[in-house]
Design a protein around this motif. Structure first.
Motif, PDB file in Angstrom:
ATOM      1  N   UNK A 117       0.753  -1.216  -0.014  1.00 52.02           N
ATOM      2  CA  UNK A 117       0.001  -0.125  -0.091  1.00 52.02           C
ATOM      3  C   UNK A 117       0.817   1.180   0.093  1.00 52.02           C
ATOM      4  N   UNK A 118       2.014   1.042   0.109  1.00 59.12           N
ATOM      5  CA  UNK A 118       3.123   2.247   0.248  1.00 59.12           C
ATOM      6  C   UNK A 118       3.113   3.026  -1.322  1.00 59.12           C
ATOM      7  N   UNK A 119       3.210   4.152  -1.235  1.00 64.60           N
ATOM      8  CA  UNK A 119       3.682   5.043  -2.510  1.00 64.60           C
ATOM      9  C   UNK A 119       4.723   5.863  -2.061  1.00 64.60           C
ATOM     10  N   UNK A 120       5.186   6.940  -3.068  1.00 61.82           N
ATOM     11  CA  UNK A 120       6.341   7.262  -2.844  1.00 61.82           C
ATOM     12  C   UNK A 120       6.434   8.610  -3.586  1.00 61.82           C
ATOM     13  N   UNK A 121       6.466   9.871  -2.846  1.00 60.58           N
ATOM     14  CA  UNK A 121       6.266  11.095  -3.946  1.00 60.58           C
ATOM     15  C   UNK A 121       8.007  11.402  -3.662  1.00 60.58           C
ATOM     16  N   UNK A 122       8.477  11.838  -4.759  1.00 60.65           N
ATOM     17  CA  UNK A 122      10.090  12.309  -4.839  1.00 60.65           C
ATOM     18  C   UNK A 122      10.001  13.750  -4.858  1.00 60.65           C
ATOM     19  N   UNK A 123      10.581  14.509  -4.097  1.00 61.84           N
ATOM     20  CA  UNK A 123      10.701  15.973  -4.225  1.00 61.84           C
ATOM     21  C   UNK A 123      12.288  16.436  -4.451  1.00 61.84           C
ATOM     22  N   UNK A 124      12.578  16.693  -5.629  1.00 68.19           N
ATOM     23  CA  UNK A 124      14.008  17.112  -5.925  1.00 68.19           C
ATOM     24  C   UNK A 124      13.914  18.598  -6.460  1.00 68.19           C
ATOM     25  N   UNK A 125      12.991  19.235  -6.706  1.00 71.49           N
ATOM     26  CA  UNK A 125      13.085  20.621  -7.194  1.00 71.49           C
ATOM     27  C   UNK A 125      13.395  21.392  -5.728  1.00 71.49           C
ATOM     28  N   UNK A 126      14.523  22.279  -5.964  1.00 67.06           N
ATOM     29  CA  UNK A 126      15.275  23.110  -4.960  1.00 67.06           C
ATOM     30  C   UNK A 126      13.883  23.981  -4.426  1.00 67.06           C
ATOM     31  N   UNK A 127      13.107  24.546  -5.151  1.00 66.49           N
ATOM     32  CA  UNK A 127      11.855  25.412  -4.525  1.00 66.49           C
ATOM     33  C   UNK A 127      11.039  24.672  -3.776  1.00 66.49           C
ATOM     34  N   UNK A 128      10.748  23.583  -4.250  1.00 66.82           N
ATOM     35  CA  UNK A 128       9.693  22.657  -3.311  1.00 66.82           C
ATOM     36  C   UNK A 128      10.266  22.183  -2.078  1.00 66.82           C
ATOM     37  N   UNK A 129      11.778  21.917  -2.294  1.00 66.29           N
ATOM     38  CA  UNK A 129      12.263  21.333  -1.006  1.00 66.29           C
ATOM     39  C   UNK A 129      12.260  22.496   0.015  1.00 66.29           C
ATOM     40  N   UNK A 130      12.639  23.873  -0.408  1.00 61.78           N
ATOM     41  CA  UNK A 130      12.778  24.937   0.715  1.00 61.78           C
ATOM     42  C   UNK A 130      11.333  25.150   0.986  1.00 61.78           C
ATOM     43  N   UNK A 131      10.239  24.740   0.217  1.00 53.93           N
ATOM     44  CA  UNK A 131       8.874  25.132   0.711  1.00 53.93           C
ATOM     45  C   UNK A 131       8.345  24.439   1.847  1.00 53.93           C
ATOM     46  N   UNK A 132       9.083  22.920   1.804  1.00 55.48           N
ATOM     47  CA  UNK A 132       8.677  21.991   2.837  1.00 55.48           C
ATOM     48  C   UNK A 132       9.637  22.120   4.140  1.00 55.48           C
ATOM     49  N   UNK A 133      10.651  22.400   3.844  1.00 53.24           N
ATOM     50  CA  UNK A 133      11.885  22.609   5.124  1.00 53.24           C
ATOM     51  C   UNK A 133      11.181  22.991   6.333  1.00 53.24           C
ATOM     52  N   UNK A 134      10.233  24.156   6.285  1.00 55.80           N
ATOM     53  CA  UNK A 134       9.960  24.896   7.631  1.00 55.80           C
ATOM     54  C   UNK A 134       9.069  24.105   8.256  1.00 55.80           C
ATOM     55  N   UNK A 135       8.488  22.923   7.699  1.00 56.15           N
ATOM     56  CA  UNK A 135       7.385  22.275   8.366  1.00 56.15           C
ATOM     57  C   UNK A 135       8.025  21.005   8.833  1.00 56.15           C
ATOM     58  N   UNK A 136       9.132  20.963   9.192  1.00 49.67           N
ATOM     59  CA  UNK A 136       9.870  19.749   9.634  1.00 49.67           C
ATOM     60  C   UNK A 136      10.440  19.901  10.946  1.00 49.67           C
ATOM     61  N   UNK A 137      10.426  18.828  11.876  1.00 50.21           N
ATOM     62  CA  UNK A 137      11.312  18.852  13.116  1.00 50.21           C
ATOM     63  C   UNK A 137      12.464  17.991  12.913  1.00 50.21           C
ATOM     64  N   UNK A 138      13.550  18.695  13.608  1.00 49.61           N
ATOM     65  CA  UNK A 138      14.803  17.996  13.021  1.00 49.61           C
ATOM     66  C   UNK A 138      15.670  16.966  14.189  1.00 49.61           C
ATOM     67  N   UNK A 139      15.682  17.299  15.593  1.00 50.96           N
ATOM     68  CA  UNK A 139      16.160  16.648  16.516  1.00 50.96           C
ATOM     69  C   UNK A 139      15.728  16.864  17.822  1.00 50.96           C
TER      70      UNK A 139
END
Length: 190
Positions: free
Chosen positions: A44-66
């Motif tokens: 049931x798993x699927x995978x979305x690949x994000x390699x666009x620098x613009x999209x990576x930067x849009x996602x970055x603020x919504x992540x917790x790191x350590x």
């Protein structure tokens, strides 16, 4: 050797942002996950690949790191991931993904390490914001993000004495205490 790959497969949180990854490189690692075991073979798993620098930067603020590094805000500019694999459960196939996600992410990361890259499984994700950025179908539930890139940090394993919290020293070497083998094997009474 599989032992060497597993030891080198650390949670890398800082990357050399100048070294890019392609969809083809990442697809090769996802193919390892595709061939791995799946509960009831439902896949049931699927995978979305994000390699666009613009999209990576849009996602970055919504992540917790350590979580254990409370004073660290995450990777600095120039150390951000260059790609993400968004691990999704397709509810159109099954509502239960069993332990497929762990098997899949380990397979992806072992492939990355074998090719000289690395990553970090991120569970602290604002899933609704990321789903909106990626314009995901409602049947696709975000389970995890795997941040990927060329590691720009040293991570060392050491034997845990009393504390299992990872930490960084003054040279920014990331230390990961692991419980001793004799502590984690339960001896049965027979």
């Amino acid at each position: 050797m599989i032992r060497d790959l597993i030891i080198r497969n650390r949670s890398y949180r800082r990357f050399d942002s100048a070294v890019k990854l392609t969809d083809e490189q990442i697809s090769k690692w996802i193919d390892l996950a595709r061939m791995a075991a799946s509960g009831r073979n439902m896949q049931p798993l699927k995978y979305a690949l994000v390699t666009s620098p613009e999209t990576c930067e849009k996602i970055f603020p919504f992540l917790g790191w350590a979580g254990y590094l409370s004073n660290w805000k995450g990777p600095a500019e120039g150390e951000h991931p260059v790609a993400y694999v968004v691990v999704l459960n397709d509810h159109g196939i099954s509502d239960n993904h069993y332990c497929d996600d762990g098997i899949a992410m380990q397979s992806i990361l072992l492939g990355a390490v074998e090719d000289g890259f690395g990553g970090c499984i991120i569970g602290s994700v604002n899933k609704s914001k990321v789903a909106k950025i990626l314009q995901l179908d409602e049947t696709l539930e975000i389970l995890w993000l795997v941040a990927l890139g060329k590691p720009a940090e040293k991570v060392v394993l050491e034997t845990a004495e009393n504390d299992i919290k990872y930490w960084r020293d003054e040279e920014q070497v990331h230390h990961v205490p692991k419980r001793p083998l004799e502590e984690i094997i339960v001896k049965l009474k027979s």
